[in-house]
Design a protein around this motif. Sequence first.
Motif, PDB file in Angstrom:
ATOM      1  N   ALA A   1      -8.363   5.498  -2.360  1.00 33.90           N
ATOM      2  CA  ALA A   1      -7.079   5.712  -3.089  1.00 33.90           C
ATOM      3  C   ALA A   1      -6.556   4.114  -3.347  1.00 33.90           C
ATOM      4  N   GLY A   2      -7.098   3.239  -2.866  1.00 36.18           N
ATOM      5  CA  GLY A   2      -6.097   2.101  -3.031  1.00 36.18           C
ATOM      6  C   GLY A   2      -6.355   1.098  -1.577  1.00 36.18           C
ATOM      7  N   ARG A   3      -5.408   0.129  -1.722  1.00 33.21           N
ATOM      8  CA  ARG A   3      -5.488  -1.024  -0.491  1.00 33.21           C
ATOM      9  C   ARG A   3      -4.437  -0.089   0.494  1.00 33.21           C
ATOM     10  N   GLU A   4      -5.198  -0.368   1.616  1.00 36.58           N
ATOM     11  CA  GLU A   4      -4.473   0.099   2.938  1.00 36.58           C
ATOM     12  C   GLU A   4      -4.380  -1.057   3.903  1.00 36.58           C
TER      13      GLU A   4
ATOM     14  N   ILE B   1      -2.986   9.826  -0.637  1.00 34.31           N
ATOM     15  CA  ILE B   1      -2.919   8.407  -0.141  1.00 34.31           C
ATOM     16  C   ILE B   1      -2.855   8.137   1.093  1.00 34.31           C
TER      17      ILE B   1
ATOM     18  N   HIS C   1      -1.424   3.297   3.549  1.00 36.20           N
ATOM     19  CA  HIS C   1      -1.594   3.037   2.036  1.00 36.20           C
ATOM     20  C   HIS C   1      -0.317   2.038   1.756  1.00 36.20           C
ATOM     21  N   GLU C   2      -0.687   1.153   0.824  1.00 37.40           N
ATOM     22  CA  GLU C   2       0.390   0.268   0.526  1.00 37.40           C
ATOM     23  C   GLU C   2       1.541   0.894  -0.425  1.00 37.40           C
ATOM     24  N   HIS C   3       1.321   1.971  -0.968  1.00 34.32           N
ATOM     25  CA  HIS C   3       2.382   2.717  -1.516  1.00 34.32           C
ATOM     26  C   HIS C   3       3.075   3.964  -0.699  1.00 34.32           C
ATOM     27  N   ASN C   4       2.778   4.024   0.651  1.00 35.99           N
ATOM     28  CA  ASN C   4       3.277   5.001   1.408  1.00 35.99           C
ATOM     29  C   ASN C   4       4.453   4.331   2.293  1.00 35.99           C
TER      30      ASN C   4
ATOM     31  N   GLU D   1      -9.817  -1.800   1.475  1.00 34.34           N
ATOM     32  CA  GLU D   1     -10.022  -1.055   0.227  1.00 34.34           C
ATOM     33  C   GLU D   1     -10.429   0.358   0.634  1.00 34.34           C
TER      34      GLU D   1
ATOM     35  N   THR E   1      -6.093  -5.857   5.550  1.00 35.88           N
ATOM     36  CA  THR E   1      -6.208  -5.004   4.516  1.00 35.88           C
ATOM     37  C   THR E   1      -7.490  -4.555   4.401  1.00 35.88           C
TER      38      THR E   1
ATOM     39  N   TYR F   1      -4.271   2.529   9.763  1.00 35.62           N
ATOM     40  CA  TYR F   1      -3.899   1.911   8.381  1.00 35.62           C
ATOM     41  C   TYR F   1      -3.157   2.962   7.646  1.00 35.62           C
TER      42      TYR F   1
END
Length: 180
Positions: A169-172, A31, A143-146, A166, A164, A141
Amino acid sequence: MGYTIRAVRAEDWALAKELRLDALQDPVAAIAFLETHEQAVAQPDEFWQGRTATAAEGTTVRQFIAEDGAGRWLGTVTVLVELPGVVDYFGYTPEVAQTHVVGVFVRPEARGTGLAQALFDAALAWSWALPEPHVERARLYVHEHNARAQALYEKAGFKRTGNTVEAAAGREFEYAVERS
């Protein structure tokens, strides 16, 4: 922990390759980076030589590393120049000259020592010192989960902009710091 922050030199390509491959094996690499370890390891030496030589020139990209007294690389950050009106990797077109911070990595044993802040300080000093273009902001940027990286960037003075993108690995989330 003692270290020196410096820009890469063209002859550093093997060390740049080694650190990048190590970064891509970090538990959050999936991510945190846009390439995989498998993609990077498949690159020929000429790729790493060219990439490092370009970063050493320091005109459109600059890579900074943190090196301990024994010459071991402990961390890195790369800064890319983005010009107004030129579409970036994510399809964004900046309105002002800016730099894009990428490839942030600090070895686990060097985390929490101030090394990351020193790398950011070097990256921002380079950004603000460019004679052309006159850089107005630096961005990155994350990652939303980092959460670990988000906290690091906020501590370094970057603020979430609300933009944001995409990625695979997902949203940044975009974070930026404005020239003061």
